[in-house]
Design a protein around this motif. Structure first.
Motif, mmCIF file in Angstrom:
data_model
loop_
_atom_site.group_PDB
_atom_site.id
_atom_site.type_symbol
_atom_site.label_atom_id
_atom_site.label_comp_id
_atom_site.label_asym_id
_atom_site.label_seq_id
_atom_site.Cartn_x
_atom_site.Cartn_y
_atom_site.Cartn_z
ATOM 1 N N THR A 221 0.810 -1.225 0.000
ATOM 2 C CA THR A 221 0.000 0.000 0.000
ATOM 3 C C THR A 221 0.838 1.268 0.000
ATOM 4 N N HIS A 222 2.122 1.152 0.304
ATOM 5 C CA HIS A 222 3.052 2.296 0.406
ATOM 6 C C HIS A 222 2.722 3.213 1.582
ATOM 7 N N LEU A 223 1.850 2.774 2.453
ATOM 8 C CA LEU A 223 1.477 3.568 3.630
ATOM 9 C C LEU A 223 1.936 2.839 4.890
ATOM 10 N N SER A 224 2.963 3.355 5.536
ATOM 11 C CA SER A 224 3.444 2.716 6.762
ATOM 12 C C SER A 224 2.434 2.935 7.881
ATOM 13 N N THR A 225 2.184 1.886 8.643
ATOM 14 C CA THR A 225 1.190 2.005 9.702
ATOM 15 C C THR A 225 1.321 0.870 10.698
ATOM 16 N N LYS A 226 0.707 1.056 11.847
ATOM 17 C CA LYS A 226 0.577 0.021 12.860
ATOM 18 C C LYS A 226 -0.872 -0.008 13.307
ATOM 19 N N LYS A 227 -1.463 -1.191 13.336
ATOM 20 C CA LYS A 227 -2.850 -1.335 13.757
ATOM 21 C C LYS A 227 -2.994 -2.591 14.607
ATOM 22 N N ARG A 228 -3.966 -2.584 15.490
ATOM 23 C CA ARG A 228 -4.264 -3.760 16.305
ATOM 24 C C ARG A 228 -5.662 -4.250 15.969
ATOM 25 N N PHE A 229 -5.763 -5.554 15.706
ATOM 26 C CA PHE A 229 -7.047 -6.206 15.468
ATOM 27 C C PHE A 229 -7.177 -7.333 16.485
ATOM 28 N N GLY A 230 -7.801 -7.048 17.619
ATOM 29 C CA GLY A 230 -7.880 -8.031 18.692
ATOM 30 C C GLY A 230 -6.495 -8.315 19.222
ATOM 31 N N ASN A 231 -6.089 -9.575 19.172
ATOM 32 C CA ASN A 231 -4.756 -9.926 19.671
ATOM 33 C C ASN A 231 -3.702 -9.959 18.559
ATOM 34 N N ILE A 232 -4.086 -9.530 17.346
ATOM 35 C CA ILE A 232 -3.156 -9.482 16.215
ATOM 36 C C ILE A 232 -2.660 -8.057 16.030
ATOM 37 N N ILE A 233 -1.355 -7.912 15.901
ATOM 38 C CA ILE A 233 -0.775 -6.592 15.659
ATOM 39 C C ILE A 233 -0.225 -6.554 14.241
ATOM 40 N N TYR A 234 -0.703 -5.582 13.463
ATOM 41 C CA TYR A 234 -0.373 -5.458 12.046
ATOM 42 C C TYR A 234 0.533 -4.265 11.800
ATOM 43 N N TYR A 235 1.543 -4.486 10.944
ATOM 44 C CA TYR A 235 2.433 -3.405 10.544
ATOM 45 C C TYR A 235 2.527 -3.374 9.023
ATOM 46 N N ASN A 236 2.615 -2.159 8.476
ATOM 47 C CA ASN A 236 2.943 -2.008 7.067
ATOM 48 C C ASN A 236 4.264 -1.260 6.975
ATOM 49 N N SER A 237 5.165 -1.790 6.157
ATOM 50 C CA SER A 237 6.528 -1.253 6.092
ATOM 51 C C SER A 237 6.686 -0.039 5.190
ATOM 52 N N GLY A 238 5.605 0.412 4.536
ATOM 53 C CA GLY A 238 5.681 1.616 3.718
ATOM 54 C C GLY A 238 6.413 1.381 2.411
ATOM 55 N N CYS A 239 7.257 2.340 1.996
ATOM 56 C CA CYS A 239 7.934 2.213 0.704
ATOM 57 C C CYS A 239 9.208 3.045 0.668
ATOM 58 N N TRP A 240 9.941 2.881 -0.450
ATOM 59 C CA TRP A 240 11.169 3.650 -0.696
ATOM 60 C C TRP A 240 11.075 4.423 -2.009
ATOM 61 N N THR A 241 9.870 4.913 -2.306
ATOM 62 C CA THR A 241 9.675 5.811 -3.445
ATOM 63 C C THR A 241 9.158 7.162 -2.985
ATOM 64 N N ASP A 242 8.736 7.255 -1.752
ATOM 65 C CA ASP A 242 8.225 8.500 -1.194
ATOM 66 C C ASP A 242 9.180 9.038 -0.130
ATOM 67 N N ILE A 243 8.956 10.283 0.260
ATOM 68 C CA ILE A 243 9.705 10.905 1.350
ATOM 69 C C ILE A 243 8.710 11.383 2.400
ATOM 70 N N PRO A 244 8.846 10.973 3.666
ATOM 71 C CA PRO A 244 9.897 10.078 4.144
ATOM 72 C C PRO A 244 9.660 8.631 3.718
ATOM 73 N N SER A 245 10.760 7.905 3.575
ATOM 74 C CA SER A 245 10.695 6.463 3.358
ATOM 75 C C SER A 245 10.718 5.773 4.716
ATOM 76 N N THR A 246 10.312 4.516 4.752
ATOM 77 C CA THR A 246 10.210 3.841 6.047
ATOM 78 C C THR A 246 10.717 2.402 5.983
#
Length: 224
Positions: free
Chosen positions: A185-210
């Motif tokens: 998705t190119h969108l870095s984020t952290k979310k919690r769904f019940g006992n599951i923790i989700y992370y998105n690592s973002g991308c290296w085409t935008d600034i800031p990169s993550t």
């Protein structure tokens, strides 16, 4: 030299003029890790002719550290097929889904396009939209302010990010994972769904990169 157990990067899109391969290499050279996960779309397409020296330098770094570091390539939709060819060259294993255990917890990494229903059903429209966005990035300001504004304001992009997150968390729960990581998705984020923790690592085409580091805690790191 900075140290951590695991680093996760995704969506570098080597072969495009907006790939921040040089900056990513500078960052990677500062870290010593036990595991490096390339979480898909490391390449933009199958055309090696689009790779410039900075891109090859980054690939050479991956190959160099693979002798002492576990380097894992999780295939994305852009580098599908190509990842298998390059993995032989780089001495890197390729997975569609990668799971591992750390500190008695199960972790799962999957690129995320598998949960993008619109991409599956509207491939041509998705490719055209990606082409237009890439064109905007090419003429954008140095800090990519226009590209960032489009992503922040785009309801479709935000909905996609949420759909991928929910589906990935559900998939992770089925596989018994506590932590789930995606790119796409190119969108870095952290979310919690019940006992599951989700992370998105973002991308290296935008600034800031993550990129994500995993050790005693999990952190999304931003690079301007």
């Amino acid at each position: 030299m900075l140290k951590t157990n695991t680093i996760i990067i995704s969506d570098v899109h080597l072969g495009t003029s907006v790939s921040r391969a040089k900056k990513l290499l500078e960052i990677m050279q500062k870290w010593r890790v036990k595991r490096l996960i390339l979480l898909g779309d490391i390449f933009d397409d199958l055309n090696f002719g689009n790779l410039i020296k900075e891109h090859w330098d980054l690939l050479a770094h991956f190959r160099r550290i693979s002798t002492k570091t576990e380097v894992v390539w999780v295939e994305g939709n852009h580098d599908k097929g190509l990842s298998k060819v390059m993995s032989a060259f780089l001495n890197i294993k390729v997975y569609k889904v990668y799971t591992w255990k750390y500190r008695k917890q199960k972790y799962l990494a999957i690129h995320g396009h598998q949960f993008d229903r619109f991409l599956k059903e509207n491939l041509l429209i998705s490719l055209f939209s990606s082409y237009i966005y890439l064109g905007i990035q090419k003429i954008d300001f140095k800090d990519r302010r226009i590209s960032r504004a489009i992503k922040k304001k785009s309801k479709g992009w935000l909905r996609l990010s949420q759909k991928v997150a929910k589906s990935a968390a559900w998939y992770g729960r089925l596989r018994g994972a506590k932590y789930v990581f995606c790119g796409h998705t190119h969108l870095s984020t952290k979310k919690r769904f019940g006992n599951i923790i989700y992370y998105n690592s973002g991308c290296w085409t935008d600034i800031p990169s993550t990129f994500i580091t995993i050790d005693k805690d999990i952190k999304i790191n931003k690079v301007k």
